[in-house]
Design an enzyme around this catalytic site. Structure first.
Site: not given
Ligand code: 3EB
Length: 342
Positions: A148, A155, A208, A221, A328
């Site tokens: 990932y 990306r 993050y 989001r 999820e």
């Molecule tokens: C998170 O909230 C969970 O890498 O495109 C959620 C939605 C998550 C999209 C992405 C990853 C992605 O971090 C993981």
């Protein structure tokens, strides 16, 4: 009255091989073991299904006739307003990395997004609203880095090289793990720019800290898109994360409840930003990705306790991109839903 620019047909039975495509079909995603034949932008997500149990697909339908095209790895269909594209890339087509070089998956992710942005530029749909990413063996560690995290590097590099911002106006997305097969990506873009929404309960994913990988993931989001009088909401894959930390490790019921709280927070934030965008959690079209199939009943129990019986939910088994996340949920709203249970 004008037909809706976007409708969701869902969950529909899997299409029979060779069946003609609808002239108003923008694209579709199919979950489960599928007939080999494809045509048009069909993204095959080969992952075990939970509910409904038979192979099913979701179809994005336009009010107007669509035009079909291909560009690089991308197969797409577009209406006057929206473009839906899919691509699938086999990592074996990318060179093995030399010492310290990009892994095949990182290269494939870069190529996927490079081609995606080329289509948007070439066809004039710059507003990338939503991306679905299905990454084979997403949690496996190879060459010292979780896959990932490798995906995130490719990306992000492609966003940067396409001249796209890496924070703020980035698309809604999800990234799930599938057992095997190609890196599979689907996306929906618009002539106009969507409005990115963040969750006040969570640190933006693009901020993050480094603990989650050398590059932060490039997604928002949710996005809100005004299209042909509709106010469309696309909510990213949402999990049991508060701040930037996973909460309720090992407790799938509590993770599901926290995820629903996060979905509600995103809905509230969308309504705050855009007062016309008022949606009820129970009306969203949701796909829940459950890591362990034996957790399906526990997830459903929490969902139905909160939303009532038979909400528009489907359940798929998939790995979630943090090893400690068990569930999820992604969602969309603002489009009519044409349900047809198999
Ligand atoms: C998170 O909230 C969970 O890498 O495109 C959620 C939605 C998550 C999209 C992405 C990853 C992605 O971090 C993981």
């Amino acid at each position: 009255m004008r037909a809706a620019v976007l409708k969701l047909g869902w969950p529909l039975p899997a299409r029979a091989a060779g069946e003609a495509h609808d002239s108003r079909l923008l694209g579709e995603m199919a979950f489960g073991p599928l007939p080999a034949e494809r045509g048009g932008p069909l993204l095959e997500v080969v992952t075990p299904l939970l509910e409904p149990a038979a192979p099913w697909r979701m179809a994005w339908l336009s009010g107007d006739p669509v035009r079909v095209g291909r560009c690089g790895a991308v197969s797409y269909r577009c209406s006057d307003t929206l473009l839906f594209g899919t691509l699938a890339l086999d990592e074996r087509d990318f060179a093995a990395p030399h010492e310290g070089g990009a892994s095949a998956l990182q290269q494939a992710a870069y190529r996927a997004y490079r081609d995606l942005f080329r289509v948007l530029d070439e066809q004039g749909y710059p507003g990338l609203a939503r991306v679905w990413n299905y990454v084979p063996r997403i949690n496996a560690v190879e060459g010292g880095l979780e896959r990932y995290r490798q995906f995130n590097i490719g990306r992000q590099d492609a966003f940067a090289d396409a001249g796209r911002v890496l924070i703020g106006a980035v698309p809604a997305a999800c990234a799930l793990g599938v057992p095997d097969g190609p890196l599979a990506v689907a996306f929906l873009a618009s002539r106009s720019a969507p409005h990115a929404i963040e969750n006040p309960r969570q640190v933006s994913a693009y901020h993050y800290p480094q603990d989650y990988g050398p590059r932060s993931p490039t997604f928002s989001r949710a996005t809100l898109l005004a299209a042909g009088g509709q106010s469309l909401l696309f909510i990213s894959g949402t999990a049991s994360i508060v701040g930037h930390r996973t909460v309720h490790v090992g407790d799938v019921g509590a993770q599901t409840a926290e995820t629903l709280d996060n979905l509600q927070a995103v809905i509230d934030e969308a309504a705050r930003v855009e007062p016309q965008a008022r949606f009820r959690l129970a009306d969203l079209a949701c796909v829940a990705y459950v890591r362990h199939r034996e957790d399906l009943a526990a997830v459903r129990r929490v969902v139905e306790a909160r939303l009532g019986p038979n909400p528009p939910f489907t359940y798929v088994q998939a790995d979630v991109c943090r090893a400690d996340l068990l569930v999820e949920i992604e969602a969309s709203a603002g489009h009519p839903i044409q349900e047809s249970r198999t």
